[in-house]
Write an enzyme that holds these catalytic residues in place. Structure first.
Site, PDB file in Angstrom:
ATOM      1  N   ASN A  81      11.518  14.150 -14.894  1.00 12.85           N
ATOM      2  CA  ASN A  81      12.261  12.884 -14.964  1.00 12.85           C
ATOM      3  C   ASN A  81      12.902  12.550 -13.621  1.00 12.85           C
ATOM      4  OD1 ASN A  81      11.665  12.610 -17.676  1.00 12.85           O
ATOM      5  ND2 ASN A  81      13.660  13.303 -18.395  1.00 12.85           N
ATOM      6  N   ARG A 440       2.275   1.793 -14.792  1.00  9.70           N
ATOM      7  CA  ARG A 440       2.735   2.677 -13.728  1.00  9.70           C
ATOM      8  C   ARG A 440       2.335   4.129 -13.966  1.00  9.70           C
ATOM      9  NH1 ARG A 440       8.713   1.820 -12.727  1.00  9.70           N
ATOM     10  NH2 ARG A 440       8.017   0.154 -11.349  1.00  9.70           N
ATOM     11  N   HIS A 470       2.061  -5.218 -22.304  1.00 13.29           N
ATOM     12  CA  HIS A 470       2.656  -3.978 -22.807  1.00 13.29           C
ATOM     13  C   HIS A 470       2.577  -3.879 -24.321  1.00 13.29           C
ATOM     14  CE1 HIS A 470       6.216  -1.187 -23.528  1.00 13.29           C
ATOM     15  NE2 HIS A 470       5.507  -0.511 -22.642  1.00 13.29           N
ATOM     16  N   TYR A 503       5.700  11.692 -29.263  1.00 16.06           N
ATOM     17  CA  TYR A 503       6.564  10.511 -29.268  1.00 16.06           C
ATOM     18  C   TYR A 503       6.765  10.022 -30.692  1.00 16.06           C
ATOM     19  CZ  TYR A 503       5.717   9.940 -24.198  1.00 16.06           C
ATOM     20  OH  TYR A 503       5.636  10.118 -22.848  1.00 16.06           O
ATOM     21  N   ARG A 599      18.030   5.327 -26.033  1.00 11.03           N
ATOM     22  CA  ARG A 599      17.656   6.627 -25.500  1.00 11.03           C
ATOM     23  C   ARG A 599      18.022   6.799 -24.025  1.00 11.03           C
ATOM     24  NH1 ARG A 599      11.842   6.846 -25.018  1.00 11.03           N
ATOM     25  NH2 ARG A 599      12.153   6.608 -22.774  1.00 11.03           N
TER      26      ARG A 599
END
Length: 718
Positions: A81, A440, A470, A503, A599
């Protein structure tokens, strides 16, 4: 602050009360008047909110109630991250400084002030990160027989065996690069591990510099010993360092130090130029490799003169240098996570097949199921393979299916979805695929898929100029008797079978003619010259999604002002859009109960007297990445539930094609149960305080929200 959207989305008249509908032309004026009454310091800093999120990830690694290898996994996630944060967010701040842009963020800070604050916070949490690994997790792993050794820890037989491995597998791919008048300082690729080596001729006291790149196509940790009880590894850089004399024969190796560079990987494609978008993107991907540096990581104890050379040649500032104890680049810990030690990991589970898709030994036709009503699936608890994947595969194999239309934002390297679309095209079906090649870090993979689909005969579209696509949508057109019938899937997550096990996401399958008609119109926008901005049932960005949400927030305000119960619940990855945040502040002031589950990026302030008294914000992190976007409005007893792809950010609402769809009927019960669990005071979560601190709630007896959902949903699949 971005200007409000001017486009108006048609909304479902059967679920919108007349007061809210009457507000449609008044929302913009009321927004302007209300914003003038809100304090200037009503937004938190976006970059700090992200760093606070990553600190929560680190807290999971520090939590000794977690299984040991899971704690180590969170250390790796934290490091990955932070790499991306530097490559995009820190790089953006530096670029604004270099361009002389003094535009302040919504919290009132300049880029320079933000960068200074971010740098200090990063130093704090990276120190915690290193300390957690060195003093807690690494010793605990050693107690379990999982050890990361150094060269001097190995006995002679082990060293001899690994020397053979080095000379046969590693030495041939190494290229030491000298630095002298005839050899300029080499280019250092982003995120690569490198050894800075000082060597000296036997009859000289002059040190010479050379760089040796640690290969990134070889596993970082070399196996020393692996049995059922023991797993010992040697870092690859240690193995190389122990054999530097083989790279510099006749020279004396004086010292060596490890370093790592992070580069700006953000870029923009000029889509207004008259050229092929695919070629333009490929050119920019090459440029990305040569982005300016934004961080230099070095091992503690590095020679000061050598560090000064690196700072000068790599062209970083001293404040951009991070001195780290122990190993550099803990993202590689994922390799050690693969050790076969189930007792040190979360209990494995098999995702359930949704009951509506189960019929004995033979999979039930998805189309027959949807003719009986909509189906809502919840990943990863419910299987992606037996729902989304099966939907596309059955469509590809069904001779009555005439066309498949699909959006792909991210997918896996071995994608069954892509394989099914190829099969469908080769079977003569009309297959249209919008592959978003600007996703990305997945640009190269998506270019590959786009070309493979084109070769198979699919009609491939690369996205819209100026917008990223998206939305997660699929549409199937099927011949049934003398008419055509359409079937659709709209989800909150990507068509990615691997991340679907990691996820958390929702997906709606439907044969509702209004939704399918809207999706048909949307695909015409994506593939043709349609300028449509209004839809029957969907909220679609960039021309109406924000406005649709604003109208529903205003409707709750009207209910509260009239003394009726009013309640808003939103579950999203990110919340930074100032217009929507201001609307939620107005709702709080009117007495609407606002509960938010966010989140990552979160710039709203919670529980501040006079500003957000009725706003509560929480964040749940755990085994799975909370990824779904869910919107609930109480609507005076006629509640609305929406799911979709959009986070509440400028980019999603203004510069992307996003879709929200309403969930109705019995499927709302599953959403209600999930939201009740997520917002339960007994659920383990982090809660946002009025001073921007996140405090973990629930204590040791709190409910693990994800584990509870596993127990309720996944057992059907075991």
């Amino acid at each position: 602050m971005p200007a409000p959207e001017t486009g108006m989305m048609c909304i479902m008249t059967d679920t919108v009360t007349s007061p809210a509908a009457d507000l449609a032309d008044e929302v913009a004026d009321s927004e302007t008047q209300a914003v003038a009454q809100l304090p200037d310091n009503r937004f938190s800093n976006r970059e700090m909110s992200w760093l606070n999120f990553n600190a929560r990830v680190l807290a999971l690694a520090e939590d000794r109630r977690q299984p040991l290898l899971e704690r180590m996994k969170f250390l790796s996630i934290f490091a990955s991250n932070l790499d991306e944060f530097y490559m995009i967010r820190v790089a953006g701040l530096k670029r604004r400084l270099e361009m002389g842009l003094a535009v302040r963020s919504s919290d009132g800070l300049s880029p320079r002030e933000t960068l200074a604050m971010v740098t200090q916070r990063i130093r704090e949490i990276t120190a915690r990160h290193a300390r957690c690994f060195l003093t807690d997790i690494e010793p605990a792993l050693a107690e379990q027989g999982i050890r990361i050794l150094r060269w001097e820890h190995l006995d002679r037989s082990q060293q001899s065996e690994l020397s053979g491995y080095f000379h046969s597998k590693i030495f041939p791919v190494l290229t030491p690069l000298a630095v002298d008048p005839a050899h300029p300082f080499p280019y250092i690729s982003g995120l690569s591990l490198n050894l800075a080596v000082l060597v000296r001729e036997p009859d000289s006291d002059v040190d010479k510099f050379a760089r040796v790149k640690v290969p990134n196509n070889v596993r970082r940790f070399v196996v020393v010993k692996q049995t059922a009880e023991i797993a010992e590894f040697l870092p690859l850089e240690d193995l190389i360092a122990a054999h530097l004399s083989a790279l510099f024969p006749g020279m004396r190796v004086v010292e060596h130090h490890l370093f790592r560079v992070t580069r700006n990987t953000d870029f923009e494609v000029d889509e207004d130029r008259d050229e092929d978008l695919l070629q333009a993107l490929e050119r920019e991907l090459v440029r990305r490799r040569f982005g300016p540096p934004v961080r230099l990581e070095v091992a503690e104890g590095i020679d000061e003169d050598l560090l000064a050379l690196l700072i000068s040649e790599i062209d970083v500032q001293p404040e951009e240098v991070l001195h780290l104890p122990g190993l550099l680049d803990l993202t590689a810990l994922w390799q050690i996570y693969d050790v076969d030690r189930p007792s040190l990991k979360e209990r494995a589970f098999v995702p359930a097949t949704h009951p509506r898709f189960v019929e004995g030994e033979t999979p039930k036709s998805v189309f027959a199921t949807l003719r009986d009503g909509d189906v809502l699936v919840h990943h990863p608890y419910e299987s992606f393979a037996t729902s989304v994947q099966r939907f596309i595969e059955q469509a590809a194999a069904d001779p009555n299916v005439l066309a498949i239309k699909q959006t792909l934002y991210r997918t896996s390297g071995d994608s069954p979805i892509v394989d099914a679309l190829v099969d469908a095209a080769e079977a003569g079906k009309q297959v249209v695929v919008l592959v978003e090649i600007k996703a990305r870090f997945d640009e190269q993979a998506n270019i590959k898929w786009a070309r493979a689909l084109e070769r198979a005969g699919c009609h491939v579209v690369y996205g819209l100029v100026g917008l990223k696509t998206h939305c997660k949508t699929s549409l199937v057109v099927r011949q049934e008797g003398g008419s055509l019938r359409r079937y659709a899937h709209i989800g909150t997550g990507n068509y990615h079978p691997k991340t679907a096990r990691l996820y958390e996401d929702f997906g709606l399958f439907t044969a509702d003619e209004r939704i399918c008609s809207d999706l048909t119109d949307l695909f015409n926008v994506l593939t043709g010259y349609s300028r449509q901005t209004e839809y029957r049932t969907l909220l679609v960005a960039p021309h109406g999604l924000r406005r649709g949400l604003l109208m529903r927030i205003e409707r709750e305000i009207v209910h509260a002002q009239a003394g009726r119960p009013a309640h808003i619940q939103i579950k999203t990855n990110h919340l930074v859009d100032e217009i929507l945040i201001d609307a939620l502040y107005r709702a709080s002031a009117a007495g609407v109960r606002v509960e938010l589950m966010v989140r990552t990026f979160c710039t709203i302030k919670a529980g501040v007297p006079g500003l957000s008294d009725n706003i509560a914000v929480r964040s749940i992190l755990g085994r799975f990445l909370e990824h779904s976007r869910v919107f609930y409005m109480a609507n005076d007893g006629s509640p609305e539930y929406w799911i979709g792809s959009a986070d509440l950010m400028h980019r999603n609402l203004d510069r992307r094609i996003e879709v929200l769809t309403q969930v109705t009927g019995p499927n709302t019960e599953q959403l209600r149960e999930t939201l009740d669990l997520a917002f339960s005071p007994d659920a383990s979560a982090w809660e946002l305080q009025g001073d921007d601190r996140w405090v973990r709630s629930g204590g040791g007896k709190s409910i693990d929200y994800q584990e509870l959902l596993l127990k309720r949903l996944a057992p059907r699949g075991e």
